[in-house]
Design an enzyme around this catalytic site. Sequence first.
Site, PDB file in Angstrom:
ATOM      1  N   GLU A 353      -9.570 -17.990  -3.675  1.00 25.10           N
ATOM      2  CA  GLU A 353     -10.570 -16.924  -3.669  1.00 25.10           C
ATOM      3  C   GLU A 353     -11.521 -17.141  -4.832  1.00 25.10           C
ATOM      4  O   GLU A 353     -11.087 -17.413  -5.955  1.00 25.10           O
ATOM      5  CB  GLU A 353      -9.894 -15.559  -3.876  1.00 25.10           C
ATOM      6  CG  GLU A 353      -8.742 -15.272  -2.936  1.00 25.10           C
ATOM      7  CD  GLU A 353      -9.208 -14.930  -1.539  1.00 25.10           C
ATOM      8  OE1 GLU A 353     -10.420 -14.999  -1.277  1.00 25.10           O
ATOM      9  OE2 GLU A 353      -8.345 -14.595  -0.706  1.00 25.10           O
ATOM     10  N   HIS A 438       1.137 -11.010  -5.351  1.00 27.58           N
ATOM     11  CA  HIS A 438       1.554 -11.036  -3.944  1.00 27.58           C
ATOM     12  C   HIS A 438       3.051 -11.275  -3.766  1.00 27.58           C
ATOM     13  O   HIS A 438       3.453 -12.253  -3.153  1.00 27.58           O
ATOM     14  CB  HIS A 438       0.807 -12.149  -3.194  1.00 27.58           C
ATOM     15  CG  HIS A 438      -0.685 -12.014  -3.182  1.00 27.58           C
ATOM     16  ND1 HIS A 438      -1.534 -13.054  -2.833  1.00 27.58           N
ATOM     17  CD2 HIS A 438      -1.495 -10.964  -3.458  1.00 27.58           C
ATOM     18  CE1 HIS A 438      -2.794 -12.646  -2.893  1.00 27.58           C
ATOM     19  NE2 HIS A 438      -2.805 -11.383  -3.274  1.00 27.58           N
ATOM     20  N   ASN A 476      -4.187 -13.868   1.570  1.00 25.99           N
ATOM     21  CA  ASN A 476      -3.782 -12.593   0.975  1.00 25.99           C
ATOM     22  C   ASN A 476      -2.928 -11.825   1.992  1.00 25.99           C
ATOM     23  O   ASN A 476      -3.208 -11.843   3.183  1.00 25.99           O
ATOM     24  CB  ASN A 476      -5.019 -11.776   0.611  1.00 25.99           C
ATOM     25  CG  ASN A 476      -6.078 -12.617  -0.069  1.00 25.99           C
ATOM     26  OD1 ASN A 476      -6.597 -13.553   0.537  1.00 25.99           O
ATOM     27  ND2 ASN A 476      -6.397 -12.319  -1.292  1.00 25.99           N
TER      28      ASN A 476
HETATM   29  P1  FAD Z   1       3.454  -1.707  -1.672  1.00 28.64           P
HETATM   30  O1  FAD Z   1       2.035  -1.582  -1.291  1.00 28.64           O
HETATM   31  O2  FAD Z   1       3.789  -2.351  -2.975  1.00 28.64           O
HETATM   32  O3  FAD Z   1       4.060  -0.234  -1.633  1.00 28.64           O
HETATM   33  C1  FAD Z   1       5.366   0.068  -2.071  1.00 28.64           C
HETATM   34  C2  FAD Z   1       5.372   1.487  -2.621  1.00 28.64           C
HETATM   35  O4  FAD Z   1       6.722   1.903  -2.828  1.00 28.64           O
HETATM   36  C3  FAD Z   1       4.672   1.624  -3.969  1.00 28.64           C
HETATM   37  O5  FAD Z   1       3.714   2.654  -3.910  1.00 28.64           O
HETATM   38  C4  FAD Z   1       5.807   1.954  -4.943  1.00 28.64           C
HETATM   39  O6  FAD Z   1       5.397   2.795  -6.004  1.00 28.64           O
HETATM   40  C5  FAD Z   1       6.812   2.621  -4.040  1.00 28.64           C
HETATM   41  N1  FAD Z   1       8.195   2.523  -4.519  1.00 28.64           N
HETATM   42  C6  FAD Z   1       8.786   1.472  -5.136  1.00 28.64           C
HETATM   43  N2  FAD Z   1      10.069   1.749  -5.418  1.00 28.64           N
HETATM   44  C7  FAD Z   1      10.302   3.006  -4.957  1.00 28.64           C
HETATM   45  C8  FAD Z   1      11.453   3.855  -4.967  1.00 28.64           C
HETATM   46  N3  FAD Z   1      12.631   3.443  -5.477  1.00 28.64           N
HETATM   47  N4  FAD Z   1      11.332   5.109  -4.453  1.00 28.64           N
HETATM   48  C9  FAD Z   1      10.143   5.525  -3.919  1.00 28.64           C
HETATM   49  N5  FAD Z   1       9.036   4.748  -3.885  1.00 28.64           N
HETATM   50  C10 FAD Z   1       9.121   3.508  -4.399  1.00 28.64           C
HETATM   51  N6  FAD Z   1      -3.317  -8.228  -0.977  1.00 28.64           N
HETATM   52  C11 FAD Z   1      -4.282  -8.568  -0.099  1.00 28.64           C
HETATM   53  O7  FAD Z   1      -4.006  -8.787   1.076  1.00 28.64           O
HETATM   54  N7  FAD Z   1      -5.591  -8.653  -0.511  1.00 28.64           N
HETATM   55  C12 FAD Z   1      -5.964  -8.427  -1.806  1.00 28.64           C
HETATM   56  O8  FAD Z   1      -7.156  -8.490  -2.135  1.00 28.64           O
HETATM   57  C13 FAD Z   1      -4.957  -8.125  -2.747  1.00 28.64           C
HETATM   58  N8  FAD Z   1      -5.257  -7.948  -4.062  1.00 28.64           N
HETATM   59  C14 FAD Z   1      -4.267  -7.527  -4.938  1.00 28.64           C
HETATM   60  C15 FAD Z   1      -4.603  -7.249  -6.254  1.00 28.64           C
HETATM   61  C16 FAD Z   1      -3.640  -6.735  -7.125  1.00 28.64           C
HETATM   62  C17 FAD Z   1      -3.988  -6.461  -8.550  1.00 28.64           C
HETATM   63  C18 FAD Z   1      -2.317  -6.489  -6.657  1.00 28.64           C
HETATM   64  C19 FAD Z   1      -1.261  -5.924  -7.549  1.00 28.64           C
HETATM   65  C20 FAD Z   1      -1.988  -6.775  -5.346  1.00 28.64           C
HETATM   66  C21 FAD Z   1      -2.949  -7.302  -4.477  1.00 28.64           C
HETATM   67  N9  FAD Z   1      -2.641  -7.581  -3.148  1.00 28.64           N
HETATM   68  C22 FAD Z   1      -3.621  -7.982  -2.276  1.00 28.64           C
HETATM   69  C23 FAD Z   1      -1.257  -7.458  -2.633  1.00 28.64           C
HETATM   70  C24 FAD Z   1      -1.036  -6.206  -1.776  1.00 28.64           C
HETATM   71  O9  FAD Z   1      -1.516  -5.067  -2.436  1.00 28.64           O
HETATM   72  C25 FAD Z   1       0.475  -6.085  -1.489  1.00 28.64           C
HETATM   73  O10 FAD Z   1       0.887  -7.247  -0.803  1.00 28.64           O
HETATM   74  C26 FAD Z   1       0.802  -4.871  -0.638  1.00 28.64           C
HETATM   75  O11 FAD Z   1       0.412  -3.682  -1.276  1.00 28.64           O
HETATM   76  C27 FAD Z   1       2.285  -4.809  -0.330  1.00 28.64           C
HETATM   77  O12 FAD Z   1       2.503  -3.806   0.638  1.00 28.64           O
HETATM   78  P2  FAD Z   1       3.934  -3.158   0.840  1.00 28.64           P
HETATM   79  O13 FAD Z   1       3.819  -2.135   1.894  1.00 28.64           O
HETATM   80  O14 FAD Z   1       4.918  -4.256   1.019  1.00 28.64           O
HETATM   81  O15 FAD Z   1       4.314  -2.479  -0.564  1.00 28.64           O
END
Ligand code: FAD
Length: 497
Positions: A353, A438, A476
């Site tokens: 990127e 990621h 991503n």
């Molecule tokens: P998450 O989105 O991580 O959600 C998990 C949630 O569970 C969180 O809100 C957390 O607080 C909660 N949680 C954790 N433990 C507990 C618990 N014990 N009890 C209750 N709640 C809990 N991806 C892209 O595709 N494009 C991008 O441009 C991109 N940029 C990024 C930039 C940054 C700075 C970061 C950090 C990530 C980026 N990502 C990007 C990655 C993307 O955001 C993640 O892959 C995605 O959010 C993961 O989705 P998920 O549903 O697996 O979990």
Amino acid sequence: SDAARIPALVVGSGYGGCVAALRLAEAGVDVHLVELGKAWDTPGTDGKIFANTTTPDYRSFWLRTRTKQPLSNFLGFPLDKDVPRHTGILDAEEFSGITVYQGRGLGGGSLVNGGMAVTPKRENFGSVLPTVNADEMYGVYYPRANAGLGVATIDPNWFETAECYQYARVGRKHAQRSGFPFLFVPDVYDWDYMKKEQAGTVPRSALAGEILYGNNAGKKSLQQTYLPRIKATGRVTISALHRVTSVTPASGGGYTVVMEQLDTAGTVTGTKSVTADKVFFAAGSVGTSKLLVKLKATGALPNLNNEVGKGWGDNGNVMCGRANHMWDATGALQSSIPTAGIDNWAAGGAFAEVAPLPTGIETYASFYLSITKNPNRGTFSWNAGANKVDLDWQTAWKQPSIAMAKTIFDKINAKEGTIYRTDLFGVYKIWGDHLTYHPLGGAVLGKATDNYGRLHGYPGLYVIDGALIPGNTSVNPFVTITALAERNIEKIVATDL
Ligand code: FAD
């Protein structure tokens, strides 16, 4: 106990959790959605909900007294500073050999990410999710995810003239002069709003450097997409600032879920328990893996299989900067939302990127986040002595990623007669090999679960987040996480309710 009984509980409100909550509620199931972080719906004293990247404050980091910024240095100077300890939005979670950045709050990673919404190339899908039918994914679930997330691509004509994308045009010039395919990367940012930011007719967000600690306008996080639809069903109870700590079979069937309530200093102020017929783990790759590994090891869910905790990868993330010549200025005004990438996946195992470096001054730097085909995988394990879950990653495991990224940037540097920046990650350090944005895997589809996320050993327990994906998505990850969740929940609603 006489805990309240509910049909479904979802742990975590990122992409996987929001898809699960919405589709269950639409099918008539009452859902309790439990989120560790804040709701992020109330402005601070400055009138804004989210802090700016240039001035981190109490809102910026999850329970830290000092910031841990991904770009730790600039021109040799450390950038980190003291902040009040608060349940802030970005967690820089430290494991051996790697810092894993994650979003904390209602909406999970969608609150802090760059919004880059990339569907993997079809020819790469077999290595991303080998047990999933690609025809169904590309015919139904990727389109459903893209529509639900509000994915769109920048207007290519506007791109040619926008001041805030000069850095991306310089990135394109250098990529193309070295013979690399350069492509626009879709995003969930509202491109019309971005145009107005550039024109100066609306308050700036992406053009004011907002991204890592949240965007106050413009970005369509889950707060603008899935969450309003979830609330509109009237069937979902949301508890923010609640941490799920235990899930164990209940005597009368279903599962007893224990959760702690936190205040904004991170102090536990109470404990609750409910009994749920079905529990969906959507705490993110790291959060879900940590919970499952702990629950298996401590006897709460002893029948989980030995795949739990395995197959974790960093999506091959590695960062670097290049120092341009004076005639290749990248611009003092840079949109924080990247919009383009360099594709050398097939030949070199890297997709880079073209990222912003929004410092507000001309830096003559080009900055890149590469996603690489790093084969290394880590394992989470229970550390009984320390009462926590460890990850066995090693910094040296990023060396394949560096080698793959170099297939792009060594060539560009040779062609342009330029060098790498050495001041962004410390003193004389070229590669940002200490982190990932990621995290993926830890409860891999078809291994810890069946081919739809049903955890082996426990009917009614599901994984529905990035933990299912075996370590790499070639691009991503959040569109793939969302599409896989849409696929799995459709099956679960049809057959398990
Ligand atoms: P998450 O989105 O991580 O959600 C998990 C949630 O569970 C969180 O809100 C957390 O607080 C909660 N949680 C954790 N433990 C507990 C618990 N014990 N009890 C209750 N709640 C809990 N991806 C892209 O595709 N494009 C991008 O441009 C991109 N940029 C990024 C930039 C940054 C700075 C970061 C950090 C990530 C980026 N990502 C990007 C990655 C993307 O955001 C993640 O892959 C995605 O959010 C993961 O989705 P998920 O549903 O697996 O979990």
